[in-house]
Design a protein around this motif. Structure first.
Motif, PDB file in Angstrom:
ATOM      1  N   ARG A  37       0.846  -1.183   0.000  1.00  0.00           N
ATOM      2  CA  ARG A  37       0.000   0.000   0.000  1.00  0.00           C
ATOM      3  C   ARG A  37       0.880   1.232   0.000  1.00  0.00           C
ATOM      4  NH1 ARG A  37      -2.414   0.666   6.153  1.00  0.00           N
ATOM      5  NH2 ARG A  37      -0.401   0.693   7.222  1.00  0.00           N
ATOM      6  N   HIS A  38       0.320   2.360  -0.462  1.00  0.00           N
ATOM      7  CA  HIS A  38       1.045   3.629  -0.409  1.00  0.00           C
ATOM      8  C   HIS A  38       0.043   4.769  -0.395  1.00  0.00           C
ATOM      9  CE1 HIS A  38       0.742   5.148  -4.693  1.00  0.00           C
ATOM     10  NE2 HIS A  38       0.196   3.965  -4.780  1.00  0.00           N
ATOM     11  N   ARG A  39       0.536   5.987  -0.181  1.00  0.00           N
ATOM     12  CA  ARG A  39      -0.305   7.170  -0.075  1.00  0.00           C
ATOM     13  C   ARG A  39      -0.079   8.075  -1.282  1.00  0.00           C
ATOM     14  NH1 ARG A  39      -2.220   9.426   4.875  1.00  0.00           N
ATOM     15  NH2 ARG A  39      -3.217   7.756   6.050  1.00  0.00           N
ATOM     16  N   PRO A  40      -0.889   7.959  -2.357  1.00  0.00           N
ATOM     17  CA  PRO A  40      -0.705   8.828  -3.517  1.00  0.00           C
ATOM     18  C   PRO A  40      -1.172  10.261  -3.252  1.00  0.00           C
ATOM     19  CG  PRO A  40      -2.609   7.411  -3.837  1.00  0.00           C
ATOM     20  CD  PRO A  40      -1.951   6.965  -2.562  1.00  0.00           C
ATOM     21  N   ARG A  41      -2.089  10.434  -2.291  1.00  0.00           N
ATOM     22  CA  ARG A  41      -2.602  11.743  -1.893  1.00  0.00           C
ATOM     23  C   ARG A  41      -2.786  11.733  -0.381  1.00  0.00           C
ATOM     24  NH1 ARG A  41      -5.033  14.891  -5.948  1.00  0.00           N
ATOM     25  NH2 ARG A  41      -6.574  15.723  -4.472  1.00  0.00           N
ATOM     26  N   PRO A  42      -2.863  12.912   0.252  1.00  0.00           N
ATOM     27  CA  PRO A  42      -2.882  12.957   1.722  1.00  0.00           C
ATOM     28  C   PRO A  42      -3.956  12.112   2.393  1.00  0.00           C
ATOM     29  CG  PRO A  42      -2.504  15.151   0.840  1.00  0.00           C
ATOM     30  CD  PRO A  42      -2.776  14.261  -0.331  1.00  0.00           C
ATOM     31  N   HIS A  43      -5.145  12.026   1.800  1.00  0.00           N
ATOM     32  CA  HIS A  43      -6.227  11.295   2.444  1.00  0.00           C
ATOM     33  C   HIS A  43      -6.614  10.023   1.696  1.00  0.00           C
ATOM     34  CE1 HIS A  43      -6.745  14.506   5.308  1.00  0.00           C
ATOM     35  NE2 HIS A  43      -6.851  15.381   4.328  1.00  0.00           N
ATOM     36  N   VAL A  44      -5.684   9.528   0.882  1.00  0.00           N
ATOM     37  CA  VAL A  44      -5.947   8.322   0.094  1.00  0.00           C
ATOM     38  C   VAL A  44      -4.876   7.280   0.397  1.00  0.00           C
ATOM     39  CG1 VAL A  44      -6.241   7.335  -2.214  1.00  0.00           C
ATOM     40  CG2 VAL A  44      -6.924   9.719  -1.773  1.00  0.00           C
ATOM     41  N   THR A  45      -5.318   6.071   0.760  1.00  0.00           N
ATOM     42  CA  THR A  45      -4.411   4.930   0.874  1.00  0.00           C
ATOM     43  C   THR A  45      -4.768   3.963  -0.246  1.00  0.00           C
ATOM     44  OG1 THR A  45      -4.347   5.167   3.283  1.00  0.00           O
ATOM     45  CG2 THR A  45      -3.523   3.096   2.354  1.00  0.00           C
ATOM     46  N   GLU A  46      -3.810   3.699  -1.110  1.00  0.00           N
ATOM     47  CA  GLU A  46      -4.040   2.802  -2.241  1.00  0.00           C
ATOM     48  C   GLU A  46      -3.463   1.424  -1.911  1.00  0.00           C
ATOM     49  OE1 GLU A  46      -3.922   4.014  -6.576  1.00  0.00           O
ATOM     50  OE2 GLU A  46      -2.031   2.868  -6.414  1.00  0.00           O
TER      51      GLU A  46
END
Length: 418
Positions: A312-321
């Motif tokens: 998993r990673h954070r492409p945007r501040p409030h998004v966990t992909e």
């Protein structure tokens, strides 16, 4: 110095500006505050509040303080605190125990700090304050005159406590006031949840399949606003009456197991656990966005999502992909917590004006009737509901008709017929 645990006291000036901005949209609460300032109906009363620490809540707390109350405040969600608001309230002498991003231990530690002030009245948003009090501080229960509950989730928990015979003091379900749930839950959640989804992702809703889980008042509002953005709205429900209403309102209705296969967005608003479960995660298409507008972060089965993911990673501040073994990417917003508060600013002040006007008037009602109400979950008195509605109409410069004496007599009689 005022007892507190906050992130940054230097943010107070910024917090005051935003509190005043919200206050300008809360004329009903302003009227109540003016009256309370003169009459001091809560002089010396200790109030313990577990609420979202936002600009709107600040205006409620300041109204209770103007009534003479001593207020201690903690957050009702680890991600909902606005740190500048917390700093401003401490500057005003409010004991605030809230830090945005606090972990679970800190969250419950802050609830205990509020209970350490030995409140006579509790204000809750989700019932964590009340349940912690009953579990850990039974010796304090006799000190409590009454309490209020702001949310659907909290009212469900409190009614379960009442049914099990463990509730020990009267609580008024502010959530169930008509001037609360018809407006706050529907229009407030509808706008703020969409605001959170859009801020978090900046992905166009128009033409996308947007699934709303639950067609209560919050779900109705989310569905209505998503349709307004041009989305193809699908509703999932377990209640046949609500499902039928959603269908009559023009939405597609189907089981989530089917909707999950075609969804671009899924937003939960049920108040229940694992609404989006492993079986749904297994069939979602690549890029599906998951968000929760219910009170607790259990509506989406996050542990199941973690087990399915390879990384998993954070492409945007409030998004966990989350990337799954088969290559699909599932995107969770705001860690599964309240998307409208974690990724945006929560409900607009104009609807919270009515919700918090109910809170303020119900607190006064509880204190005046201490020792008189039986232990139960009580409705908001109809006269308070009506008073809030009248004040809101007046603030909006809206006039309505009144019944004539003849009409009142007709409605109260049975003699006249065809």
């Amino acid at each position: 110095m005022t007892a507190c645990d906050i992130n940054d006291p230097s943010l107070a000036p910024q917090g005051w500006k935003r509190i005043e901005w919200a206050g300008a949209e809360m004329p009903v609460l302003a009227r109540i505050r003016k009256a309370f300032t003169e009459t001091k109906p809560l002089a010396g009363v200790r109030i313990g509040a577990c609420l979202h620490v936002t600009t709107e809540t600040a205006n409620l707390v300041l109204t209770l303080q103007a009534a003479g109350a001593e207020v201690a405040l903690c957050a009702s969600n680890p991600l909902s605190t606005q740190d500048d608001v917390a700093a401003a309230l401490v500057e005003k002498g409010i004991a605030v125990f809230a830090r945005r991003g606090e972990d679970e231990d800190t969250y419950y530690g802050h609830i205990r700090s509020v209970l350490d002030t030995h409140p006579r009245i509790t204000l809750d948003d989700g019932a964590d304050l009340v349940t912690t009090l009953h579990r850990e501080r039974p010796e304090q229960l006799a000190e409590i005159a009454g309490g209020t509950e702001e949310t659907t989730t909290g009212v469900i928990r409190l009614r379960a406590m009442d049914r099990d015979g463990v509730l020990k003091y009267p609580i008024v379900a502010v959530n169930d006031a008509l001037t609360k749930h018809l407006f706050d839950n529907r229009y407030g959640t509808g706008q703020s949840a969409l605001d959170g989804v859009i801020r978090a992702t900046n992905i166009l809703l128009a033409g996308r399949n947007f699934v709303v889980c639950g067609y209560g008042w919050c779900g109705r509002g989310i569905a209505m606003r998503a349709r307004g953005h041009g989305a193809h709205v699908i509703v999932t429900e377990v209640d046949p009456l609500r499902a039928l209403e959603a269908a009559m309102d023009g939405y597609r209705v189907m089981p989530l197991a089917e909707a999950a296969r075609i969804a671009d967005f899924i937003v939960t608003a049920t108040g229940d656990k694992h609404v989006v479960d492993a079986e749904h995660l297994a069939v979602m298409k690549d890029g599906c966005i998951l968000a929760n507008a219910g009170h607790f972060n259990v509506e989406i089965n996050i542990p199941a999502l973690e087990r399915l993911a390879e990384n998993r990673h954070r492409p945007r501040p409030h998004v966990t992909e989350y990337r799954l073994a088969d290559g699909r990417r599932l995107r969770l917003l705001a860690e599964g917590r309240l998307v409208n508060l974690a990724a945006a600013e929560g409900h607009p002040a104009a609807v919270m004006d009515m919700s918090f006007a109910n809170q303020a008037l119900v607190v006064e009602y509880l204190w005046r009737r201490q020792g008189q109400l039986p232990v139960a979950v009580h409705p908001v008195p109809a006269e308070i509901d009506q008073e809030v509605a009248r004040h809101k109409l007046d603030a909006l410069n809206i006039a309505i008709d009144t019944l004539t004496a003849e009409q009142q007599a007709y409605l109260a009689s049975w003699q006249e017929g065809t």
